[in-house]
Design a protein around this motif. Sequence first.
Motif, PDB file in Angstrom:
ATOM      1  N   LYS A  13      49.631  38.658  33.979  1.00 38.27           N
ATOM      2  CA  LYS A  13      49.541  39.275  32.633  1.00 38.27           C
ATOM      3  C   LYS A  13      48.389  38.428  31.756  1.00 38.27           C
ATOM      4  O   LYS A  13      48.588  37.507  31.730  1.00 38.27           O
ATOM      5  CB  LYS A  13      50.837  39.210  31.603  1.00 38.27           C
ATOM      6  N   ARG A  14      47.295  39.153  31.347  1.00 39.21           N
ATOM      7  CA  ARG A  14      46.332  38.634  30.452  1.00 39.21           C
ATOM      8  C   ARG A  14      47.015  37.874  29.185  1.00 39.21           C
ATOM      9  O   ARG A  14      47.846  38.593  28.603  1.00 39.21           O
ATOM     10  CB  ARG A  14      45.217  39.595  30.217  1.00 39.21           C
ATOM     11  N   ASP A  15      46.844  36.755  29.095  1.00 36.89           N
ATOM     12  CA  ASP A  15      47.409  35.874  27.912  1.00 36.89           C
ATOM     13  C   ASP A  15      48.965  35.877  27.887  1.00 36.89           C
ATOM     14  O   ASP A  15      49.402  35.739  26.724  1.00 36.89           O
ATOM     15  CB  ASP A  15      46.766  36.356  26.719  1.00 36.89           C
ATOM     16  N   ASP A  19      50.163  44.694  28.643  1.00 34.86           N
ATOM     17  CA  ASP A  19      49.002  45.210  28.490  1.00 34.86           C
ATOM     18  C   ASP A  19      49.415  46.702  27.848  1.00 34.86           C
ATOM     19  O   ASP A  19      50.325  47.245  28.207  1.00 34.86           O
ATOM     20  CB  ASP A  19      48.370  45.419  29.799  1.00 34.86           C
ATOM     21  N   GLY A  90      46.130  30.773  32.292  1.00 35.11           N
ATOM     22  CA  GLY A  90      45.031  31.456  32.140  1.00 35.11           C
ATOM     23  C   GLY A  90      44.405  31.909  33.789  1.00 35.11           C
ATOM     24  O   GLY A  90      44.967  31.398  34.725  1.00 35.11           O
ATOM     25  N   ILE A  91      43.156  32.218  33.697  1.00 36.72           N
ATOM     26  CA  ILE A  91      42.638  32.918  34.981  1.00 36.72           C
ATOM     27  C   ILE A  91      42.096  31.532  35.724  1.00 36.72           C
ATOM     28  O   ILE A  91      42.660  31.532  37.102  1.00 36.72           O
ATOM     29  CB  ILE A  91      41.262  33.395  34.527  1.00 36.72           C
ATOM     30  N   SER A  94      45.320  29.788  37.098  1.00 34.06           N
ATOM     31  CA  SER A  94      45.927  30.772  38.516  1.00 34.06           C
ATOM     32  C   SER A  94      45.308  30.495  39.446  1.00 34.06           C
ATOM     33  O   SER A  94      45.651  30.754  40.581  1.00 34.06           O
ATOM     34  CB  SER A  94      46.233  32.111  37.881  1.00 34.06           C
ATOM     35  N   THR A 114      40.690  41.623  41.479  1.00 33.36           N
ATOM     36  CA  THR A 114      41.758  41.997  40.263  1.00 33.36           C
ATOM     37  C   THR A 114      42.490  42.873  40.806  1.00 33.36           C
ATOM     38  O   THR A 114      42.284  43.878  41.460  1.00 33.36           O
ATOM     39  CB  THR A 114      41.336  41.977  38.889  1.00 33.36           C
ATOM     40  N   ASN A 172      34.262  42.574  39.059  1.00 34.12           N
ATOM     41  CA  ASN A 172      35.550  41.838  39.249  1.00 34.12           C
ATOM     42  C   ASN A 172      35.766  41.638  40.767  1.00 34.12           C
ATOM     43  O   ASN A 172      36.698  41.455  41.135  1.00 34.12           O
ATOM     44  CB  ASN A 172      36.705  42.758  38.813  1.00 34.12           C
ATOM     45  N   GLY A 191      39.024  32.534  29.416  1.00 42.53           N
ATOM     46  CA  GLY A 191      39.343  34.025  29.518  1.00 42.53           C
ATOM     47  C   GLY A 191      38.365  35.154  29.920  1.00 42.53           C
ATOM     48  O   GLY A 191      38.625  36.149  30.370  1.00 42.53           O
ATOM     49  N   GLN A 193      35.569  37.979  29.901  1.00 48.65           N
ATOM     50  CA  GLN A 193      35.287  39.062  28.944  1.00 48.65           C
ATOM     51  C   GLN A 193      34.370  38.817  28.094  1.00 48.65           C
ATOM     52  O   GLN A 193      34.407  38.997  26.776  1.00 48.65           O
ATOM     53  CB  GLN A 193      36.617  39.653  28.331  1.00 48.65           C
ATOM     54  N   ASP A 250      40.631  49.242  32.612  1.00 45.44           N
ATOM     55  CA  ASP A 250      40.540  48.470  31.698  1.00 45.44           C
ATOM     56  C   ASP A 250      41.329  48.948  30.427  1.00 45.44           C
ATOM     57  O   ASP A 250      41.772  48.117  29.718  1.00 45.44           O
ATOM     58  CB  ASP A 250      39.507  47.698  31.350  1.00 45.44           C
TER      59      ASP A 250
END
Length: 267
Positions: A13-15, A19, A90-91, A94, A114, A172, A191, A193, A250
């Motif tokens: 999960k982002r942050d 989502d 974070g990415i 991870s 991803t 990606n 992050g 983006q 996205d």
Amino acid sequence: MTDQPTVLILAGKRDGTLDPLAERAGVSHKCRVPINGKPLLEWVVEAVGPAFPDAKVLISIHDPEVIADLPSVVALQAAGRLTLCAAQAGIVESVEHAIEQAGGKSAFPLLITTADNVLAESDYLRDVHQAALAGDGDAVVVLSTREAIRAAHPDGQRRFYEFSDAAISNCNVFWLRSPKALRATEAFREGGQFAKNRARIAKAFGIINLLRFRLGWWTLESAFKAISRRFGVRVIPHITTNGAFAIDVDNERTYGVAELLLKARKG
């Protein structure tokens, strides 16, 4: 060096937040959002498996039980090829944790993608790896041009990185030759983006490089040379002519585009 990479699929999960697509679908993780009858992650694993039939596959996710029943995941586990890794804050964290779980140095070369990269195909992923192996880059970033992406679908992407000789978007997919190449992942410590958050460009690449970018002084080649100097490793672009590979799921718009393109492939 092996002719097959370790493959890492980022499915967390982002942050750490839910989502919007996951919320709409009533699932806890975006990777479980259904598209054309299968969860997002299932499409990606089904592309990775045949691309590298003997490769170790890592999936980074906050709750491994969420994907335990997916047929592709079950098959990889039965073959002894799958390692499930706990997603971190974070990415970059991870990625680092997954590499540690996979044995450190033995995890390289490493191909990262991803769980929302549903349009990726086996031949494409294999071509990226083979080209990267044959090249002299420490790290490879897969990109496609605005023209190629709009040819795949006119609404596939709306934001592009504008250079003096090309407008591009990332696909990606990232490739790392050795532990040394991890230096390049520092750009994503906050992050990524970047197209949505220019302040992150300044923090990751430096304010002078941001100014050069904004003023249109850079060609794509000169930009990657500057990035390489910044991180002390050779980072090179791999340009794919199939713009569909730059369209990930996205948001609602790109979900609809990806769904349409997946249906067209089936048809």
